[in-house]
Write a protein that holds these residues in place. Structure first.
Motif, PDB file in Angstrom:
ATOM      1  N   UNK A 114       0.833  -1.208   0.000  1.00 46.47           N
ATOM      2  CA  UNK A 114       0.000   0.000   0.000  1.00 46.47           C
ATOM      3  C   UNK A 114       0.862   1.250   0.000  1.00 46.47           C
ATOM      4  N   UNK A 115       0.372   2.268  -0.707  1.00 46.59           N
ATOM      5  CA  UNK A 115       1.080   3.541  -0.845  1.00 46.59           C
ATOM      6  C   UNK A 115       0.234   4.641  -0.207  1.00 46.59           C
ATOM      7  N   UNK A 116       0.778   5.336   0.783  1.00 42.39           N
ATOM      8  CA  UNK A 116       0.038   6.368   1.493  1.00 42.39           C
ATOM      9  C   UNK A 116       0.573   7.757   1.130  1.00 42.39           C
ATOM     10  N   UNK A 117       0.242   8.759   1.937  1.00 45.71           N
ATOM     11  CA  UNK A 117       0.659  10.137   1.673  1.00 45.71           C
ATOM     12  C   UNK A 117       2.106  10.369   2.102  1.00 45.71           C
ATOM     13  N   UNK A 118       2.600  11.555   1.807  1.00 42.85           N
ATOM     14  CA  UNK A 118       3.946  11.948   2.226  1.00 42.85           C
ATOM     15  C   UNK A 118       3.865  12.686   3.562  1.00 42.85           C
ATOM     16  N   UNK A 119       4.841  12.445   4.423  1.00 41.86           N
ATOM     17  CA  UNK A 119       4.924  13.106   5.719  1.00 41.86           C
ATOM     18  C   UNK A 119       6.237  13.872   5.812  1.00 41.86           C
ATOM     19  N   UNK A 120       6.167  15.029   6.447  1.00 39.00           N
ATOM     20  CA  UNK A 120       7.318  15.917   6.501  1.00 39.00           C
ATOM     21  C   UNK A 120       8.110  15.705   7.786  1.00 39.00           C
ATOM     22  N   UNK A 121       9.406  15.476   7.642  1.00 39.12           N
ATOM     23  CA  UNK A 121      10.320  15.366   8.774  1.00 39.12           C
ATOM     24  C   UNK A 121      11.150  16.635   8.809  1.00 39.12           C
ATOM     25  N   UNK A 122      10.904  17.493   9.800  1.00 36.14           N
ATOM     26  CA  UNK A 122      11.579  18.776   9.857  1.00 36.14           C
ATOM     27  C   UNK A 122      13.033  18.674  10.291  1.00 36.14           C
ATOM     28  N   UNK A 123      13.840  19.592   9.776  1.00 38.57           N
ATOM     29  CA  UNK A 123      15.235  19.732  10.174  1.00 38.57           C
ATOM     30  C   UNK A 123      15.409  21.155  10.697  1.00 38.57           C
ATOM     31  N   UNK A 124      15.747  21.301  11.962  1.00 38.48           N
ATOM     32  CA  UNK A 124      15.894  22.628  12.542  1.00 38.48           C
ATOM     33  C   UNK A 124      14.580  23.139  13.122  1.00 38.48           C
ATOM     34  N   UNK A 125      14.561  24.403  13.555  1.00 41.30           N
ATOM     35  CA  UNK A 125      13.405  24.958  14.261  1.00 41.30           C
ATOM     36  C   UNK A 125      12.263  25.328  13.321  1.00 41.30           C
ATOM     37  N   UNK A 126      11.086  25.528  13.913  1.00 46.12           N
ATOM     38  CA  UNK A 126       9.941  26.078  13.192  1.00 46.12           C
ATOM     39  C   UNK A 126      10.085  27.597  13.134  1.00 46.12           C
ATOM     40  N   UNK A 127       9.858  28.193  11.958  1.00 46.43           N
ATOM     41  CA  UNK A 127       9.928  29.640  11.789  1.00 46.43           C
ATOM     42  C   UNK A 127       8.502  30.195  11.736  1.00 46.43           C
ATOM     43  N   UNK A 128       8.264  31.309  12.425  1.00 47.23           N
ATOM     44  CA  UNK A 128       6.933  31.912  12.443  1.00 47.23           C
ATOM     45  C   UNK A 128       7.039  33.422  12.266  1.00 47.23           C
ATOM     46  N   UNK A 129       6.004  34.000  11.650  1.00 51.15           N
ATOM     47  CA  UNK A 129       5.932  35.450  11.507  1.00 51.15           C
ATOM     48  C   UNK A 129       4.468  35.862  11.557  1.00 51.15           C
ATOM     49  N   UNK A 130       4.197  37.016  12.172  1.00 49.05           N
ATOM     50  CA  UNK A 130       2.810  37.461  12.328  1.00 49.05           C
ATOM     51  C   UNK A 130       2.519  38.656  11.433  1.00 49.05           C
ATOM     52  N   UNK A 131       1.456  38.557  10.667  1.00 48.63           N
ATOM     53  CA  UNK A 131       0.990  39.655   9.840  1.00 48.63           C
ATOM     54  C   UNK A 131      -0.150  40.351  10.597  1.00 48.63           C
ATOM     55  N   UNK A 132       0.155  41.490  11.215  1.00 52.03           N
ATOM     56  CA  UNK A 132      -0.830  42.187  12.017  1.00 52.03           C
ATOM     57  C   UNK A 132      -1.636  43.220  11.254  1.00 52.03           C
ATOM     58  N   UNK A 133      -1.493  43.268   9.941  1.00 59.74           N
ATOM     59  CA  UNK A 133      -2.248  44.210   9.128  1.00 59.74           C
ATOM     60  C   UNK A 133      -3.560  43.579   8.674  1.00 59.74           C
ATOM     61  N   UNK A 134      -4.333  44.327   7.926  1.00 60.21           N
ATOM     62  CA  UNK A 134      -5.594  43.813   7.384  1.00 60.21           C
ATOM     63  C   UNK A 134      -5.418  43.326   5.950  1.00 60.21           C
ATOM     64  N   UNK A 135      -4.183  43.310   5.452  1.00 59.92           N
ATOM     65  CA  UNK A 135      -3.918  42.910   4.070  1.00 59.92           C
ATOM     66  C   UNK A 135      -2.917  41.764   4.037  1.00 59.92           C
TER      67      UNK A 135
END
Length: 219
Positions: A90-111
């Protein structure tokens, strides 16, 4: 007028996208994004990979200790070379194995706004598995590639310095760089010198397929 006002209050559903990268930096343009692949709204590594053994492919083919059964209906023939037979079911979906930290950024505008992310860690991702793998990693990769017409590797390296630019709505955008692995269901089975097949040993390997970014949004 009422219909126009109602339409303006509708909010599109949150989408999570995975952008697969090549050796060169890949960029997602706004408002026309690069080709993407739909994935879940949160990283699928947990708990999906919590019970996996990294590097779980056997490197030594060890014969089983049980005695091969006798089958009187098997005709006399040339003896077989004892080996482990590997089959994918059986062949299933692909899963992501992360290398390093998670990066995040916040868009505080309305656009919508653009955010650029750069990988900060170099790391190698190989085959992982649950269950019992009794074949060499290369043999497992070759069988799965042939069965599903995909390109896989025993291991892939996600490197420092890969960049991606993402267009984000007014919320958090999160990214993680790493390797996508294909999940399959498989089994190994010892073939004795008399050509009788032994007990099936089930396994679920995650085999490296492509290097890339995983991207998802949160409020």
């Amino acid at each position: 007028m009422r219909n126009s006002r109602a339409a303006s209050l509708l909010v599109g559903p949150t989408l999570a996208i995975a952008v697969l990268c090549t050796a060169n930096p890949a960029f997602a343009e706004d408002p026309t994004p690069a080709p993407t692949e739909a994935v879940e709204t949160a990283p699928p590594a947990d708990p999906e990979e919590s019970d996996l053994i990294e590097g779980g492919a056997g490197e030594v083919e060890t014969p089983p200790t049980e005695i091969p059964p006798k089958d009187p209906q098997v005709p006399q023939r040339e003896p077989c070379e004892p080996h482990y037979l590997w089959e994918s079911t059986a062949n299933h979906k692909k899963y992501h194995k992360g290398v390093g930290p998670t990066h995040s950024n916040y868009n505080g505008t309305s656009r919508r706004a653009k955010s650029e992310f750069t990988s900060e860690v170099t790391g190698e991702v190989g085959i992982a598995a649950s269950g019992t793998l009794k074949v060499k990693a290369g043999a497992a990769v070759a069988e799965i590639e042939q069965e599903y017409s995909v390109q896989l590797s025993v291991k892939l390296t996600a490197k420092t310095g890969n960049k991606i630019t993402v267009g984000a709505p007014p919320k958090y955008i999160n990214t993680k760089y790493g390797v996508y692995r294909l999940k399959t269901d498989d089994y190994s089975q010892w073939v004795y010198a008399n050509c009788i097949k032994g007990v099936k040993h089930s396994a679920t390997p995650y085999t490296p397929n492509r290097i890339g970014w995983y991207i998802w949004e949160t409020h």
